[in-house]
Write a protein that holds these residues in place. Structure first.
Motif, short mmCIF file in Angstrom:
data_model
loop_
_atom_site.label_atom_id
_atom_site.label_comp_id
_atom_site.label_asym_id
_atom_site.label_seq_id
_atom_site.Cartn_x
_atom_site.Cartn_y
_atom_site.Cartn_z
N LYS A 84 0.82 -1.33 0.04
CA LYS A 84 0.18 -0.03 -0.13
C LYS A 84 0.86 1.20 -0.02
O LYS A 84 0.55 2.34 -0.66
CB LYS A 84 -0.70 0.03 1.16
CG LYS A 84 -2.01 -0.99 0.88
CD LYS A 84 -3.03 -1.21 2.36
CE LYS A 84 -4.21 -2.01 1.96
NZ LYS A 84 -5.11 -2.11 3.03
N GLU A 85 2.04 1.03 0.67
CA GLU A 85 2.87 2.11 0.55
C GLU A 85 3.41 2.60 -0.86
O GLU A 85 3.51 3.72 -1.27
CB GLU A 85 3.87 2.17 1.47
CG GLU A 85 3.55 2.26 3.16
CD GLU A 85 4.78 2.05 4.04
OE1 GLU A 85 4.46 2.76 5.13
OE2 GLU A 85 5.56 1.45 3.90
N VAL A 86 3.81 1.60 -1.52
CA VAL A 86 4.39 1.67 -2.83
C VAL A 86 3.31 2.34 -3.76
O VAL A 86 3.72 3.15 -4.54
CB VAL A 86 5.04 0.20 -3.24
CG1 VAL A 86 5.22 0.35 -4.75
CG2 VAL A 86 6.09 0.00 -2.61
N GLU A 87 2.14 1.53 -3.84
CA GLU A 87 1.29 2.08 -4.51
C GLU A 87 0.99 3.49 -4.46
O GLU A 87 0.52 4.37 -5.33
CB GLU A 87 -0.01 1.17 -4.30
CG GLU A 87 -1.15 1.65 -4.98
CD GLU A 87 -2.52 0.98 -4.65
OE1 GLU A 87 -3.68 1.04 -5.34
OE2 GLU A 87 -2.64 -0.08 -3.72
N PHE A 88 0.63 4.11 -3.18
CA PHE A 88 0.76 5.76 -2.91
C PHE A 88 1.82 6.43 -3.50
O PHE A 88 1.52 7.26 -4.19
CB PHE A 88 0.29 5.65 -1.36
CG PHE A 88 0.25 7.32 -1.16
CD1 PHE A 88 -1.26 7.61 -1.08
CD2 PHE A 88 1.05 8.19 -0.95
CE1 PHE A 88 -1.77 9.02 -0.86
CE2 PHE A 88 0.65 9.55 -0.81
CZ PHE A 88 -0.60 9.81 -0.70
N LEU A 89 2.97 6.00 -3.13
CA LEU A 89 4.14 6.73 -3.56
C LEU A 89 4.38 6.88 -5.03
O LEU A 89 4.52 7.89 -5.68
CB LEU A 89 5.47 6.30 -3.02
CG LEU A 89 5.54 6.67 -1.49
CD1 LEU A 89 6.82 6.04 -0.99
CD2 LEU A 89 5.60 8.10 -1.27
N ASP A 90 4.06 5.73 -5.86
CA ASP A 90 3.81 5.74 -7.24
C ASP A 90 3.11 6.49 -7.75
O ASP A 90 3.03 7.37 -8.84
CB ASP A 90 3.70 4.14 -7.63
CG ASP A 90 5.01 3.20 -7.67
OD1 ASP A 90 6.03 3.78 -7.39
OD2 ASP A 90 4.76 1.95 -7.80
N ALA A 91 1.82 6.76 -7.19
CA ALA A 91 0.75 7.52 -7.59
C ALA A 91 0.72 9.02 -7.40
O ALA A 91 0.19 10.06 -7.82
CB ALA A 91 -0.69 7.25 -7.22
N HIS A 92 1.86 9.53 -6.29
CA HIS A 92 1.96 10.80 -5.89
C HIS A 92 3.47 10.94 -5.82
O HIS A 92 4.05 11.10 -4.65
CB HIS A 92 1.38 10.83 -4.41
CG HIS A 92 -0.04 10.57 -4.41
ND1 HIS A 92 -0.51 9.19 -4.20
CD2 HIS A 92 -1.03 11.64 -4.30
CE1 HIS A 92 -1.88 9.45 -4.23
NE2 HIS A 92 -2.28 10.77 -4.45
#
Length: 287
Positions: A102-110
């Motif tokens: 979930k952390e990777v998913e967020f940072l990839d998107a932001h």
């Protein structure tokens, strides 16, 4: 190159805590990571025995001949890291299986976010955090203390640290995490995920317990430069609620605490005021 470098310093860690911490990372649903474990001169040989009992190829174990201290150990791990993102991890805590995913998913998107935090719970799960989630609220909270950030649940963008030559500073240990966050304030955005993805172990061996007086002094030093460098944030922070704790029993909120710069409030069942304490402004010598 791995997507993530998980950074975990260890020092004379109790075996059962260390195993739980290691296994919580190895059980992550996101698997593209290197797990860097640095033994900071432990005098207990069981620490190395525990780490070497795991054969997972993602584990990269290094042992130092002498104790560098927490800032030195964390910087050694920064030097070893190859991942795009840096997942902080402590040797006695627990990451829930979907944390890295979930952390990777967020940072990839932001891509504008360089520091990502998560909600967390204490070991017995009776105390859960309700930390700020937007950039300005998080930064205002850092003008008061580091309590709104759970450092070992954070994921950092490595490029931001390298571009601005930001590292952990020994002079602020054991508040080196607070100092790092405050150094990053002008250079990147902060965010937090709403899910509880981390479990923090609060026990007598925590640095915050063993070195309470040293931490208090270091925190005053951090606040000194943080408020000097960010006067607008400091002005806004003085009346901003920066931390809320909720104490639960069977998911029912029994007691809550709200902390601002000027006061602390306790409420029964989250709505009935039972105590209010005014706080005086401490003396700060600006560097």
């Amino acid at each position: 190159m791995p997507k993530i470098s998980v950074l975990m310093p260890v020092y004379n860690t109790r075996e059962e805590y260390l195993r739980e911490a290691i296994e919580s990372i190895l059980a992550q649903t996101f698997t593209d990571f290197e797990f860097l474990i640095y033994n900071d001169g432990s005098t207990d040989p069981r620490v190395e025995e525990v780490v070497k009992s795991y054969s997972d190829p993602r584990i990269v174990y290094t042992a130092g001949e002498r104790n560098l201290g927490i800032s030195g150990a964390r910087n050694r791990l920064l030097d070893m890291a190859r991942g795009e993102y840096l997942a902080v991890m402590d040797h006695d805590d627990f990451s829930y299986p979907s944390r890295l995913e979930k952390e990777v998913e967020f940072l990839d998107a932001h891509p504008e976010v360089g520091v990502l935090n998560t909600q967390f719970r204490t070991e017995d799960c009776t105390e859960s955090s309700h930390i700020a989630m937007d950039d300005i609220s998080i930064k205002k909270a850092l003008m008061m203390h580091c309590g709104n950030m759970c450092h070992p649940s954070c994921m950092l963008r490595r490029s931001v640290l390298e571009k601005h030559n930001i590292r952990y500073e020994e002079m602020f240990s054991p508040s080196e995490d607070h100092a790092l966050f405050c150094r990053l304030i002008p250079h990147t955005k902060f965010a937090a995920l709403p899910e509880v993805l981390f479990r923090y172990r609060s026990w007598s061996g925590n640095t915050s317990h063993r070195q309470a007086k040293k931490m208090e002094a270091a925190t005053q030093g951090v606040l000194s430069f943080a408020r000097r460098d960010n006067p607008e944030l400091w002005a806004m922070a003085q009346t901003h609620i920066v931390r809320t704790w909720r104490y639960r029993f069977c998911e029912l909120v029994i007691l809550s605490k709200e902390q601002t710069w000027r006061e602390k409030k306790w409420k029964l069942f989250g709505i009935i005021p039972i105590c209010r304490v005014k706080e005086s402004l401490p003396h700060i010598d600006y560097l």
